[in-house]
Write a protein that holds these residues in place. Structure first.
Motif, PDB file in Angstrom:
ATOM      1  N   ILE A   1      -2.474  -3.929   1.695  1.00 14.59           N
ATOM      2  CA  ILE A   1      -0.761  -3.663   1.998  1.00 14.59           C
ATOM      3  C   ILE A   1       0.021  -2.908   3.501  1.00 14.59           C
ATOM      4  O   ILE A   1       0.698  -3.165   3.757  1.00 14.59           O
ATOM      5  N   VAL A   2      -1.152  -2.225   3.624  1.00 14.31           N
ATOM      6  CA  VAL A   2      -0.622  -1.842   5.326  1.00 14.31           C
ATOM      7  C   VAL A   2      -0.953  -2.807   6.014  1.00 14.31           C
ATOM      8  O   VAL A   2      -0.407  -2.780   7.266  1.00 14.31           O
ATOM      9  N   ASP A   3      -1.552  -3.647   6.255  1.00 17.70           N
ATOM     10  CA  ASP A   3      -1.734  -5.222   7.239  1.00 17.70           C
ATOM     11  C   ASP A   3      -0.396  -5.231   6.860  1.00 17.70           C
ATOM     12  O   ASP A   3       0.069  -5.489   8.042  1.00 17.70           O
ATOM     13  N   VAL A   4       0.084  -5.489   6.148  1.00 15.97           N
ATOM     14  CA  VAL A   4       1.722  -5.978   5.982  1.00 15.97           C
ATOM     15  C   VAL A   4       2.682  -5.636   6.259  1.00 15.97           C
ATOM     16  O   VAL A   4       3.795  -5.911   6.273  1.00 15.97           O
ATOM     17  N   LEU A   5       2.529  -4.338   6.109  1.00 12.79           N
ATOM     18  CA  LEU A   5       3.459  -2.923   6.141  1.00 12.79           C
ATOM     19  C   LEU A   5       3.758  -2.331   8.382  1.00 12.79           C
ATOM     20  O   LEU A   5       4.559  -2.947   8.613  1.00 12.79           O
ATOM     21  N   LEU A   6       2.348  -3.231   8.898  1.00 11.26           N
ATOM     22  CA  LEU A   6       2.583  -3.020   9.848  1.00 11.26           C
ATOM     23  C   LEU A   6       3.075  -4.234  10.745  1.00 11.26           C
ATOM     24  O   LEU A   6       3.487  -3.787  11.956  1.00 11.26           O
ATOM     25  N   GLU A   7       3.004  -5.202   9.791  1.00  9.15           N
ATOM     26  CA  GLU A   7       3.367  -6.926  10.482  1.00  9.15           C
ATOM     27  C   GLU A   7       4.972  -7.144  10.301  1.00  9.15           C
ATOM     28  O   GLU A   7       5.404  -7.280  10.924  1.00  9.15           O
ATOM     29  N   ASP A   8       5.172  -6.407   8.973  1.00 12.25           N
ATOM     30  CA  ASP A   8       6.829  -6.696   8.905  1.00 12.25           C
ATOM     31  C   ASP A   8       8.089  -5.680   8.811  1.00 12.25           C
ATOM     32  O   ASP A   8       8.803  -5.410   8.540  1.00 12.25           O
ATOM     33  N   GLY A   9       7.337  -4.250   8.519  1.00 11.86           N
ATOM     34  CA  GLY A   9       8.238  -2.966   8.531  1.00 11.86           C
ATOM     35  C   GLY A   9       8.032  -2.674   6.740  1.00 11.86           C
ATOM     36  O   GLY A   9       8.010  -3.750   6.776  1.00 11.86           O
ATOM     37  N   VAL A  10       9.493  -1.958   6.861  1.00 11.87           N
ATOM     38  CA  VAL A  10       9.589  -1.516   5.500  1.00 11.87           C
ATOM     39  C   VAL A  10      11.062  -1.296   5.343  1.00 11.87           C
ATOM     40  O   VAL A  10      11.833  -1.089   3.940  1.00 11.87           O
ATOM     41  N   ALA A  11      11.704  -1.874   6.734  1.00  8.17           N
ATOM     42  CA  ALA A  11      13.570  -1.121   6.057  1.00  8.17           C
ATOM     43  C   ALA A  11      14.052  -2.430   5.230  1.00  8.17           C
ATOM     44  O   ALA A  11      14.915  -2.144   4.131  1.00  8.17           O
ATOM     45  N   ASP A  12      13.374  -3.811   4.683  1.00  3.60           N
ATOM     46  CA  ASP A  12      13.619  -4.661   4.022  1.00  3.60           C
ATOM     47  C   ASP A  12      12.724  -4.974   2.710  1.00  3.60           C
ATOM     48  O   ASP A  12      12.137  -5.804   2.550  1.00  3.60           O
ATOM     49  N   LEU A  13      11.665  -3.887   2.636  1.00  5.32           N
ATOM     50  CA  LEU A  13      10.932  -3.878   1.460  1.00  5.32           C
ATOM     51  C   LEU A  13      11.116  -4.079   0.190  1.00  5.32           C
ATOM     52  O   LEU A  13      11.870  -3.328  -0.611  1.00  5.32           O
ATOM     53  N   SER A  14      10.575  -4.880  -0.153  1.00  2.19           N
ATOM     54  CA  SER A  14      10.294  -5.288  -2.233  1.00  2.19           C
ATOM     55  C   SER A  14       8.940  -5.422  -3.134  1.00  2.19           C
ATOM     56  O   SER A  14       8.070  -5.936  -1.706  1.00  2.19           O
ATOM     57  N   LEU A  15       8.826  -4.648  -3.078  1.00  2.00           N
ATOM     58  CA  LEU A  15       8.070  -4.523  -4.147  1.00  2.00           C
ATOM     59  C   LEU A  15       7.598  -6.165  -4.534  1.00  2.00           C
ATOM     60  O   LEU A  15       6.002  -7.184  -4.362  1.00  2.00           O
ATOM     61  N   ARG A  16       8.178  -6.739  -5.167  1.00  2.00           N
ATOM     62  CA  ARG A  16       7.766  -8.504  -5.443  1.00  2.00           C
ATOM     63  C   ARG A  16       7.102  -9.242  -3.869  1.00  2.00           C
ATOM     64  O   ARG A  16       5.627  -9.498  -4.391  1.00  2.00           O
ATOM     65  N   PRO A  17       7.614  -9.271  -3.158  1.00  2.00           N
ATOM     66  CA  PRO A  17       7.517  -9.950  -2.026  1.00  2.00           C
ATOM     67  C   PRO A  17       5.914  -8.762  -1.588  1.00  2.00           C
ATOM     68  O   PRO A  17       5.001 -10.191  -0.995  1.00  2.00           O
ATOM     69  N   LEU A  18       5.933  -7.852  -2.145  1.00  2.00           N
ATOM     70  CA  LEU A  18       4.770  -7.807  -0.798  1.00  2.00           C
ATOM     71  C   LEU A  18       3.685  -7.852  -2.092  1.00  2.00           C
ATOM     72  O   LEU A  18       2.371  -7.879  -1.184  1.00  2.00           O
ATOM     73  N   ALA A  19       3.687  -7.745  -3.158  1.00  2.59           N
ATOM     74  CA  ALA A  19       2.639  -7.902  -3.835  1.00  2.59           C
ATOM     75  C   ALA A  19       2.296  -9.531  -3.936  1.00  2.59           C
ATOM     76  O   ALA A  19       0.887  -9.025  -4.464  1.00  2.59           O
ATOM     77  N   GLU A  20       3.133  -9.921  -3.815  1.00  2.00           N
ATOM     78  CA  GLU A  20       2.866 -11.483  -4.102  1.00  2.00           C
ATOM     79  C   GLU A  20       1.835 -11.912  -3.017  1.00  2.00           C
ATOM     80  O   GLU A  20       0.962 -11.992  -1.926  1.00  2.00           O
ATOM     81  N   ARG A  21       2.054 -11.251  -1.510  1.00  2.00           N
ATOM     82  CA  ARG A  21       1.290 -11.001   0.022  1.00  2.00           C
ATOM     83  C   ARG A  21       0.187 -10.589  -0.233  1.00  2.00           C
ATOM     84  O   ARG A  21      -0.855 -10.802   0.591  1.00  2.00           O
TER      85      ARG A  21
END
Length: 184
Positions: A4-24
């Motif tokens: 999760i941290v790695d995804v947030l570091l790559e993409d940021g959080v401004a457009d964060l949605s749980l469903r796409p995050l969960a898939e990643r």
């Protein structure tokens, strides 16, 4: 959490949605909510992990160059923080701070205070390692962090490493003069 941290570091959080995050990260949004209760709680846990990663890296760095002065510790921090692979941590932290300031992210008072407390504790620890000196005036530690964080944000925004580093060195010279005056 690491994924999760790695995804947030790559993409940021401004457009964060749980469903796409969960898939990643190979899970489901339902499981993320089950484990974290809310998106804000997930972000608070991720931020704690980011701060832990930074603290571990800085601790390892301090062991390779154990100079006890506050100026040396802040210089080590600056060089590490402005190194390309480490900039992502501060971009994320500043992004989250900005969103929280505009009420686009909501955190508990405890989660908001933990962020600043982590930095203040790092500076207090560096000050303690610098050796005995007269008691620091109230607000000094927070002022040091605010100046360093402001210069770091300036660097990340402008990319002007030379001038922000020059400003840091000037600030460190002021701290050294203050420490000397308090010791005398």
């Amino acid at each position: 959490m690491e994924a999760i941290v790695d995804v947030l570091l790559e993409d940021g959080v401004a457009d964060l949605s749980l469903r796409p995050l969960a898939e990643r990260v190979g899970t489901s949004a339902r499981l993320l909510i089950y484990h974290f209760d809310s998106k804000e709680d997930l972000l608070a846990a991720a931020l704690a992990r980011v701060r832990a990663r930074i603290a571990m890296a800085l601790k390892a760095l301090a062991q390779t160059d154990p100079s006890p002065s506050l100026g040396a510790a802040l210089t080590r921090f600056w060089l590490w923080a402005t190194d390309e692979p480490n900039q992502k941590y501060f971009r994320l932290l500043f992004e989250i701070d900005g969103l929280a300031m505009h009420d686009q992210l909501r955190f508990s008072t405890q989660a908001r205070n933990e962020s600043t407390s982590a930095w203040l504790n790092l500076i207090r620890n560096a000050q303690a390692l610098s050796g005995p000196s007269a008691a620091a005036p109230p607000g000094r530690t927070r002022l040091i962090w605010a100046a360093v964080a402001g210069l770091l944000q300036d660097y990340l925004t402008t990319g002007d490493h030379e001038r922000t580093t020059e400003a840091l060195h000037y600030f460190l010279s002021l701290i050294a003069k203050d420490e000397q005056a308090r010791a005398d």
